[in-house]
Write an enzyme that holds these catalytic residues in place. Structure first.
Site, PDB file in Angstrom:
ATOM      1  N   ASP A 198       2.742   2.428   2.308  1.00 29.26           N
ATOM      2  CA  ASP A 198       4.088   2.163   2.845  1.00 29.26           C
ATOM      3  C   ASP A 198       5.021   1.765   1.694  1.00 29.26           C
ATOM      4  O   ASP A 198       6.117   2.317   1.534  1.00 29.26           O
ATOM      5  CB  ASP A 198       3.975   1.030   3.861  1.00 29.26           C
ATOM      6  CG  ASP A 198       5.123   1.012   4.865  1.00 29.26           C
ATOM      7  OD1 ASP A 198       5.106   0.145   5.761  1.00 29.26           O
ATOM      8  OD2 ASP A 198       6.017   1.868   4.762  1.00 29.26           O
ATOM      9  N   GLY A 233       0.783  -1.250   0.000  1.00 31.59           N
ATOM     10  CA  GLY A 233       0.000   0.000   0.000  1.00 31.59           C
ATOM     11  C   GLY A 233       0.804   1.283   0.000  1.00 31.59           C
ATOM     12  O   GLY A 233       1.787   1.434  -0.723  1.00 31.59           O
TER      13      GLY A 233
END
Ligand code: APR
Length: 170
Positions: free
Chosen positions: A33, A31
């Protein structure tokens, strides 16, 4: 300062601080991150590894840690671990703390602007409406009024949810 909503990729944000929806290890992930680490480059991971490790990880749920931003168009990345909705005892409190601690760190480091993703609304499974209500309410707290805040949201549906919640607070 106001709250803005953008449909787009947070790695393109122009802000003093870009907030990363991380996990307590601060060693990257998928995602947001993953996107932030890819855009920032390996020095971001190196900076994360410098953050002291506690028995609850580098960034316990609800807390925030600040690092340099590598190649991103920002001065800092502020990493926060939002609650895993199905596992957290008090997800609303933990999510509010993630937003609050991120903005406190931004202010402590002289930031004038901050970019947020929808923390915990992906893998961590937070229901969108409840998350938006918490995010907007905390961002509107007096303590943070000097910060220019922008939400970078992925997808039309989540943008509509945030816009609707924001309009109820005006
Ligand atoms: N820009 C903006 N928003 C994004 C981006 C991006 N590049 N990529 C994903 N999103 C959105 C997702 O669609 C979701 O709405 O960010 C929101 C948060 O989703 P996640 O990235 O899955 O974060 P979260 O739900 O907080 O889960 C955190 O996922 O990636 C791992 O290491 C991370 O373990 C941690 C967990």
């Amino acid at each position: 300062m106001g709250i803005h909503i953008v449909q787009g990729d947070i790695t393109r944000a122009l802000a003093d601080a870009i907030v990363n929806a991380a996990n307590p290890t601060m060693l990257g992930g998928g995602g947001v991150d993953g996107a932030i680490h890819r855009a920032a480059g390996p020095e971001l991971l190196a900076a994360c590894k410098q953050v002291p490790l506690t028995e609850r990880g580098r960034c316990p749920f609800g807390e925030a840690r600040i690092t340099a931003a590598g190649k991103l168009n920002a001065r800092y990345v502020i990493h926060t671990a939002g609650p895993i909705y199905s596992q957290s005892e008090a997800p609303a409190l933990v999510l509010a703390s993630s937003y609050r601690n991120s903005m406190r760190l931004a202010l402590e480091n002289g930031c004038k602007s901050i970019a947020f993703p929808a923390i915990s609304c992906g893998v961590y499974g937070y229901p969108l409406n409840e998350a938006a209500e918490i995010a907007v309410s905390v961002c509107l707290e007096d303590e943070f009024k000097s910060l220019e805040k922008t939400f970078y949201l992925f997808g039309e549906d989540i943008v509509q949810v945030w816009r609707q919640v924001l309009s109820q607070h005006r």
